[in-house]
Design a protein around this motif. Structure first.
Motif, mmCIF file in Angstrom:
data_model
loop_
_atom_site.group_PDB
_atom_site.id
_atom_site.type_symbol
_atom_site.label_atom_id
_atom_site.label_comp_id
_atom_site.label_asym_id
_atom_site.label_seq_id
_atom_site.Cartn_x
_atom_site.Cartn_y
_atom_site.Cartn_z
ATOM 1 N N GLY A 76 0.812 -1.202 0.000
ATOM 2 C CA GLY A 76 0.000 0.000 0.000
ATOM 3 C C GLY A 76 0.850 1.257 0.000
ATOM 4 O O GLY A 76 1.814 1.361 0.759
ATOM 5 N N TYR A 82 -4.231 3.079 2.433
ATOM 6 C CA TYR A 82 -3.728 1.721 2.189
ATOM 7 C C TYR A 82 -2.334 1.524 2.757
ATOM 8 O O TYR A 82 -1.753 0.446 2.647
ATOM 9 N N GLU A 83 -1.828 2.587 3.332
ATOM 10 C CA GLU A 83 -0.451 2.526 3.802
ATOM 11 C C GLU A 83 -0.265 1.416 4.800
ATOM 12 O O GLU A 83 -1.131 1.123 5.613
ATOM 13 N N ARG A 85 -0.149 -1.574 4.428
ATOM 14 C CA ARG A 85 -0.846 -2.835 4.208
ATOM 15 C C ARG A 85 -0.270 -3.539 2.997
ATOM 16 O O ARG A 85 0.204 -2.915 2.052
ATOM 17 N N TYR A 87 -1.306 -6.052 0.055
ATOM 18 C CA TYR A 87 -2.457 -6.610 -0.627
ATOM 19 C C TYR A 87 -2.018 -7.743 -1.526
ATOM 20 O O TYR A 87 -1.110 -7.597 -2.342
ATOM 21 N N ILE A 110 -10.292 -5.207 0.117
ATOM 22 C CA ILE A 110 -9.926 -3.829 -0.154
ATOM 23 C C ILE A 110 -11.174 -3.079 -0.577
ATOM 24 O O ILE A 110 -12.097 -3.672 -1.144
ATOM 25 N N ARG A 147 -1.647 0.006 -7.962
ATOM 26 C CA ARG A 147 -1.051 0.738 -6.852
ATOM 27 C C ARG A 147 -1.167 2.235 -7.078
ATOM 28 O O ARG A 147 -1.438 3.007 -6.152
ATOM 29 N N MET A 150 -4.464 3.411 -6.147
ATOM 30 C CA MET A 150 -4.669 3.546 -4.703
ATOM 31 C C MET A 150 -4.327 4.941 -4.240
ATOM 32 O O MET A 150 -4.813 5.397 -3.207
ATOM 33 N N GLN A 160 -11.306 1.411 4.858
ATOM 34 C CA GLN A 160 -10.946 0.054 4.482
ATOM 35 C C GLN A 160 -11.403 -0.938 5.535
ATOM 36 O O GLN A 160 -11.523 -0.603 6.705
ATOM 37 N N GLN B 111 7.739 1.684 3.000
ATOM 38 C CA GLN B 111 6.651 2.249 2.226
ATOM 39 C C GLN B 111 6.821 3.724 1.948
ATOM 40 O O GLN B 111 5.974 4.330 1.336
#
Lengths: 169, 624
Positions: A76, A82-83, A85, A87, A110, A147, A150, A160, B111
């Motif tokens: 994410g 979505y950070e 995470r 998927y 999601i 992505r 997202m 979410q 991230q």
């Protein structure tokens, strides 16, 4: 569900000639590469971690000789909901791949535009690379596009489901 | 191409890695392979035994990346590597790359990346959406989300529905969101005058049966209402929009402070559920339900983002935001009960009185009212409903006590604004008319559906007569027609903190006895038969009225008089004496110790038979 036979709005070019060992010009237009060759390349790329490390893909089953079932993973993007995470997706490259787009489905739950909220299926009409698929696209492109989506304004704030939930089918 | 002549596994169609080759040691010994571990930020190479487990691999990684092993998530070929797996199991060979995600409290290192893909969009990192997502996701706080959720709930309610009440909500929201409109409303002199009458406000508030219930349960509220000082202050504040905003803001601040102290949230919640919610429900049930019901239960998927725009102005749900009644949909029944919405008080009494004021004013300012009125007039049943509401009576009473107010209200009526002549006609007749309205008979007649039907029949008959035999009813004017019932009901028309009265205005052409002729203008002022008005049943009052206004005498006047009398004679009062109607209640009051039968009766009439309200009135009127 049959894989890869989703929206295939492409006009079929000349059929792939069987057996020909085409030069490795996979990404130039007009060159038809046999499916398996393509997929092997993608497999290699996936194993080598081409790209920035935010997506990953590989064969679901290493024994799969048909190279049909793949798993993908998207990390994410930061500064979105979505950070943090990860998927997981299932990708099916049908027999017409790469002329036809693959069939993509989220395994991890999601909430995102273009993704069916009950079974995680990615609607090929809603995702531009699937809707306007080109044979130069690849699994990597699909994952990276998802992505990127997202991070779009319409998706980045959608609430979410709790982390770690998967679709039942 | 068989670089790795590994005996491992089936003939996988994998090409040899392009990276450096590991030494081909004896197959018995585990080979050390070099695996690249890649995070979005960095890349490190690890030399590990081939047959090591993922767990061991992670341990090596955690040293290099300075994290805990349980913070590490390894991904290879689209699969997450579990601790108990081995590298071989996943086919991780020499030279391949494994992705790493480091989960940390704040932002994981894995991230903090740019999207490095071909499409190359710019990461428009908006911090605001992030911060907004948190309040959205915490549904548990009705107050924190209250204002946002309420309004947003309203908008989502009103978006796609044709339901009248939901459209009302939508309008309500639009109204609320427009400060200029609010200011205009507040500055409407009628609003101001109404607000300046604390008794009136109090009556309105008390008239709502749910409010009464609430009062029973929470006696503090009744104290609040009965305290004239508080009421006056509230009204003062309500009249002054700027002050109102201040108050609301302070209140909002206080509430949020209250939230933050330990246990404060619970207190708030209690307050909310005990007081506000029933009130909201009471006020808004005709508006499509409590807007907060949705925020509590649903997972505000994307609905809550109405940030600071309206927050300050409406910290608490404003149940009194007027239903603009601009939609001419058929659920006009709601307008009746919408009137009942106009009255409640709470800890945020200010909000409510302001809302009540809004209620009033908005009714006037909405042009759509006309269509609504039309609809209502087409359905006499509705009028009856409206009139039977107790608040109507109290409103009329207060009007009669304050003829100036009545005059002002009448002038504000949209019907009359277009016709200044009518205004002139009306004005002198006001006092008499108000007197008549005060007459309980009038009221009961108006609330009697049969009476109203009779009136309509009369009007129709007169119209027919006018067309068939115009010679008989010469020079009857619409103006007169209006004047007739206009005087009867006109002043009451514009009144309305309770909108529904408005419709009566157009009712005027339906005016009973009205010389409702469609003919030319001018003519005798509304006088002729003006008094006759609302009651063919009002035998007693009718003749008296006809005498009051003066007109060019002659055949018209006499004709009308005759008609009125005939009607009066033909239709004896169809309503039982109020005394009879309230027999039971009177007895109850007697038993309770209210021995003044007259006062009891008055109180009962004023409250429409509601014992509790009557008791309140009686108690209020006694010297304390």
């Amino acid at each position: 569900m049959p894989g890869g036979v989703q929206v295939s709005c492409l006009k079929s070019h000349s059929k792939v000639s069987g057996g020909g060992f085409k030069p490795r010009k996979l990404h130039s237009r007009g060159v038809k590469v046999p499916r398996n060759f393509r997929l092997l390349e993608e497999l290699e790329e996936g194993q080598k971690g081409v790209g920035d490390g935010t997506v990953s893909w590989g064969l679901e089953d290493d024994e799969d000789m048909t190279l049909t079932r793949w798993t993908g993973m998207i990390i994410g993007p930061p500064r979105t909901i979505y950070e943090n995470r990860i998927y997981s997706l299932k990708i099916e490259c049908g027999p017409k791949y790469p002329e036809a787009p693959p069939f993509v489905r989220f395994v991890t739950k999601i909430n995102m535009n273009g993704v069916n909220s009950s079974n995680g299926v990615v609607d090929p009409r809603a995702i531009s690379v699937l809707a306007k698929w080109q044979n130069s696209y690849s699994i990597k492109v699909v994952l990276q596009e998802l992505r990127r989506l997202m991070m779009s304004k319409e998706n980045m704030k959608l609430p979410q489901p709790p982390e770690g939930q998967c679709y039942s089918n | 191409m068989a670089e790795n002549g590994e005996s491992s596994g089936p003939p996988r169609p994998s090409r040899g890695p392009a990276a450096a080759q590991g030494p081909a040691s004896a197959q018995a010994e585990p080979k050390i392979i070099k695996v690249t571990v890649k995070t979005p930020k960095e890349k490190e190479e690890f030399a590990v035994p081939e047959n090591s487990s993922v767990q061991q691999f992670k341990e090596a990684i955690s040293k290099r990346f300075k994290s805990q092993t349980d913070q590490l998530v390894l991904i290879f070929a689209g699969k997450i590597l579990k601790d108990q797996d081995t590298l071989i199991q996943h086919g991780i060979h020499d030279g391949l790359t494994v992705h790493l995600v480091i989960k940390s409290q704040n932002r994981p290192q894995g991230q903090s990346t740019q999207p490095g893909n071909a499409a190359g969009t710019n990461t428009t990192t908006a911090s605001t959406p992030r911060s907004n997502s948190t309040p959205i996701s915490t549904n548990s706080n009705p107050f924190g989300l209250g204002s946002l959720g309420g309004l947003a709930g309203l908008s989502s309610l009103g978006l796609s529905s044709t339901n009248f009440s939901e459209l009302q909500n939508q309008m309500q929201q639009q109204l609320l969101s427009s400060p200029e409109m609010m200011i205009q409303i507040m500055e409407n002199p009628f609003v101001q005058s109404m607000l300046s009458n604390p008794d009136l406000m109090r009556q309105l508030i008390m008239a709502n049966p749910q409010m009464q219930q609430l009062i029973q349960r929470n006696p503090e509220i009744s104290h609040l209402l009965n305290n004239p000082d508080i009421m006056r202050q509230t009204l003062e504040i309500a009249r002054n929009p700027a002050m109102m905003q201040e108050m609301m803001r302070n209140q909002d601040l206080a509430l949020s402070n209250l939230e933050s102290i330990p246990g404060g949230y619970n207190a708030l919640r209690r307050m909310y559920t005990d007081i506000q919610e029933p009130m909201l429900n009471a006020a808004q049930e005709q508006f499509g339900g409590n807007p907060f019901a949705s925020t509590g239960s649903s997972s505000s998927s994307g609905e809550g983002t109405q940030p600071s725009r309206t927050e300050n102005r409406d910290p608490l749900p404003n149940p009194w935001a007027p239903p603009p009644a601009t939609q001419s949909s058929t659920t006009t029944g709601t307008t009746t009960s919408s009137g009942s919405g106009s009255g409640s008080s709470s800890s945020s009494a200010t909000g409510n009185t302001m809302a009540a004021a809004n209620y009033v004013a908005s009714i006037f300012s909405t042009p759509g009212m006309q269509s609504l009125l039309q609809q209502i007039t087409e359905n006499p049943q509705l009028i009856q409903n409206m009139l039977s509401a107790p608040y109507m009576r109290s409103m009329m009473q207060s009007l009669s006590q304050n003829p100036d107010l009545a005059a002002q209200m009448m002038l504000n009526s949209p019907v009359f604004t277009a016709n200044p002549q009518l205004q002139e006609q009306m004005r002198p007749q006001l006092p008499a008319f108000l007197q008549q309205m005060q007459n309980p008979d009038t009221l009961s007649a108006m609330s009697n559906p049969r009476a109203m039907q009779a009136l309509m029949q009369i009007q129709q008959g007169l119209q027919t007569l006018a067309t068939e035999a115009p010679g008989l009813i010469p020079s009857f004017t619409p103006g007169v027609g209006v004047g007739v019932l206009g005087t009867a009901i006109g002043p009451v028309g514009p009144v309305t903190p309770i909108g529904p009265i408005g419709p009566i205005v157009p009712f005027t052409p339906i005016g009973p006895i009205g010389p409702i002729g469609p003919t030319g203008p001018a003519g005798p002022p509304g006088s002729t038969g003006s008094g006759g008005t609302p009651g063919p049943t009002m035998s007693s009052s009718a003749p008296s009225e006809t005498t009051s206004p003066t007109s060019e005498s002659g055949p018209n006047q006499q004709f009308i008089q005759q008609m009125v009398q005939a009607l009066a004679g033909a239709n004896p009062p169809q309503l039982p004496n109020p005394e009879v109607r309230f027999q039971q209640q009177l007895e109850q009051l007697n038993a309770m110790g209210f021995l003044n039968r007259e006062a009891n009766l008055q109180a009962l009439i004023a409250t429409g038979g509601d014992i509790n309200a009557a008791i309140e009135r009686l108690l209020g009127s006694q010297p304390s």
